[in-house]
Design a protein around this motif. Sequence first.
Motif, short mmCIF file in Angstrom:
data_model
loop_
_atom_site.label_atom_id
_atom_site.label_comp_id
_atom_site.label_asym_id
_atom_site.label_seq_id
_atom_site.Cartn_x
_atom_site.Cartn_y
_atom_site.Cartn_z
N ASP A 153 30.20 -19.97 -42.79
CA ASP A 153 30.60 -20.00 -44.20
C ASP A 153 32.09 -20.29 -44.33
OD1 ASP A 153 28.00 -19.41 -44.95
OD2 ASP A 153 28.38 -17.26 -45.20
N ILE A 154 32.90 -19.69 -43.46
CA ILE A 154 34.35 -19.93 -43.49
C ILE A 154 34.65 -21.41 -43.33
CG2 ILE A 154 36.47 -19.60 -42.14
CD1 ILE A 154 35.59 -16.68 -41.70
N MET A 155 33.97 -22.05 -42.41
CA MET A 155 34.25 -23.45 -42.13
C MET A 155 33.93 -24.37 -43.31
SD MET A 155 33.38 -24.03 -38.08
CE MET A 155 31.66 -23.58 -38.20
N GLU A 156 33.14 -23.88 -44.26
CA GLU A 156 32.81 -24.66 -45.46
C GLU A 156 33.75 -24.38 -46.63
OE1 GLU A 156 30.49 -26.97 -45.52
OE2 GLU A 156 29.95 -26.56 -43.44
N LEU A 157 34.66 -23.42 -46.46
CA LEU A 157 35.54 -23.04 -47.57
C LEU A 157 36.56 -24.14 -47.89
CD1 LEU A 157 36.32 -19.36 -46.45
CD2 LEU A 157 34.96 -20.03 -48.45
N PRO A 158 36.90 -24.29 -49.16
CA PRO A 158 37.89 -25.32 -49.52
C PRO A 158 39.26 -25.06 -48.90
CG PRO A 158 37.36 -23.93 -51.43
CD PRO A 158 36.35 -23.61 -50.36
N GLU A 159 39.60 -23.77 -48.70
CA GLU A 159 40.91 -23.44 -48.14
C GLU A 159 41.00 -23.69 -46.63
OE1 GLU A 159 40.13 -20.20 -51.36
OE2 GLU A 159 38.98 -21.31 -49.84
N TYR A 160 39.84 -23.71 -45.97
CA TYR A 160 39.84 -23.77 -44.51
C TYR A 160 39.88 -25.24 -44.06
CZ TYR A 160 39.04 -22.05 -39.78
OH TYR A 160 39.17 -21.73 -38.45
N TYR A 161 41.09 -25.77 -44.00
CA TYR A 161 41.30 -27.19 -43.72
C TYR A 161 40.99 -27.55 -42.26
CZ TYR A 161 45.53 -25.28 -41.65
OH TYR A 161 46.40 -24.54 -40.88
N LEU A 162 41.04 -26.57 -41.35
CA LEU A 162 40.99 -26.88 -39.92
C LEU A 162 39.75 -27.67 -39.54
CD1 LEU A 162 42.36 -23.84 -40.30
CD2 LEU A 162 42.58 -24.05 -37.83
N THR A 163 38.59 -27.23 -40.02
CA THR A 163 37.34 -27.89 -39.65
C THR A 163 37.29 -29.32 -40.17
OG1 THR A 163 36.20 -25.76 -39.69
CG2 THR A 163 34.83 -27.73 -39.78
N ARG A 164 37.71 -29.52 -41.42
CA ARG A 164 37.67 -30.88 -41.99
C ARG A 164 38.64 -31.81 -41.26
NH1 ARG A 164 37.59 -27.58 -46.34
NH2 ARG A 164 39.80 -27.90 -46.79
N CYS A 165 39.81 -31.29 -40.90
CA CYS A 165 40.79 -32.13 -40.19
C CYS A 165 40.27 -32.55 -38.82
CB CYS A 165 42.11 -31.37 -40.04
SG CYS A 165 43.02 -31.16 -41.58
N GLU A 166 39.70 -31.60 -38.09
CA GLU A 166 39.20 -31.94 -36.76
C GLU A 166 37.96 -32.83 -36.85
OE1 GLU A 166 39.30 -29.82 -32.50
OE2 GLU A 166 38.21 -28.70 -34.03
#
Length: 323
Positions: free
Chosen positions: A45-58
């Motif tokens: 769920d964290i990895m889908e959060l709008p604030e959690y940029y790390l997953t989207r960047c990688e």
Amino acid sequence: MILTAETNTQLSAFAQDSLKGLSSQPKYLLSKYFYDAAGDRLFQDIMELPEYYLTRCEDEILRQYAGDLAQYLGEAPFDLIELGAGDGLKTRILLEQFQNQALHFRYLPVDISANILAHLQETLSALWPDLTVVPLEGDYFTALHQMPAAETPRRKLVLFLGSTIGNMTLADSRAFLQRLRVELSPGDLLLVGFDLKKDPDIILAAYNDAAGVTSAFNHNHLLRINRELGANFDAQTFLHWPLYQPTTGHTKSYLLSTIAQKVYIKALDVNIDFAAWEAIDMELSKKFDFAEIESLAADAQLKVLTYFQDQKQYFSDVLFVLE
């Protein structure tokens, strides 16, 4: 309860580490134990959060540069080893690219969570029935020593994604890379995710999301101690409190006891006393600059081949080679 050496051998590693951390001053818990079944779900769920940029960047990096990475591997068979594989969602980008290019490789995901490895193997078997997947449960180096030998010696590509290296102090990450180097052979490749220093507001928001999912993730560690060790933590009396220190690049997560209280842990037969506003150190997530990355590489006798970066330059997957 008087804990003897014999008693300690009868306790799980989770129990022993929980006791050691909660008996220390200041108190701490090891972040590797975030990931039971409930913790796995919360982190998804964290990895889908709008604030959690790390997953989207990688994810962006891997999609853009998977073909470039394949060029470094050549056509000879190799082992793709992922440390801390999790659900393997990002790695599927590489797996798909390597499959499309008809590269010959085994995928060996390493994770401490048997639950997540079973889910990963089932998912990958459905996607690519011919892909050889060898799950390895345990900590990184124990699992590497359990890795089944290939019929002939193979080059390794080791993945250490998601800025997991940031969960260590700089000294520990240096020691980790030096130890990992011992497991590698000349020509082997290592792809490591580094979260880069940036606007502190962006960083802090990733660990203090508006929906409170990261807070629940931290609180679940206490609930796991309740479930597995028979403790009576009241998670509602602990406040999730993240901080970012720009001079060191350290993002720290704490749980603060909002009241003076005593927590009993049945499996250990111990009471843990908390003063009001006493902290449990839960996690470190270090952010890096390029000078620190180059220094780590030099100390581990690794050569930086290239920096793969997202467009915002928030994150970098760094490709090293052992010469």
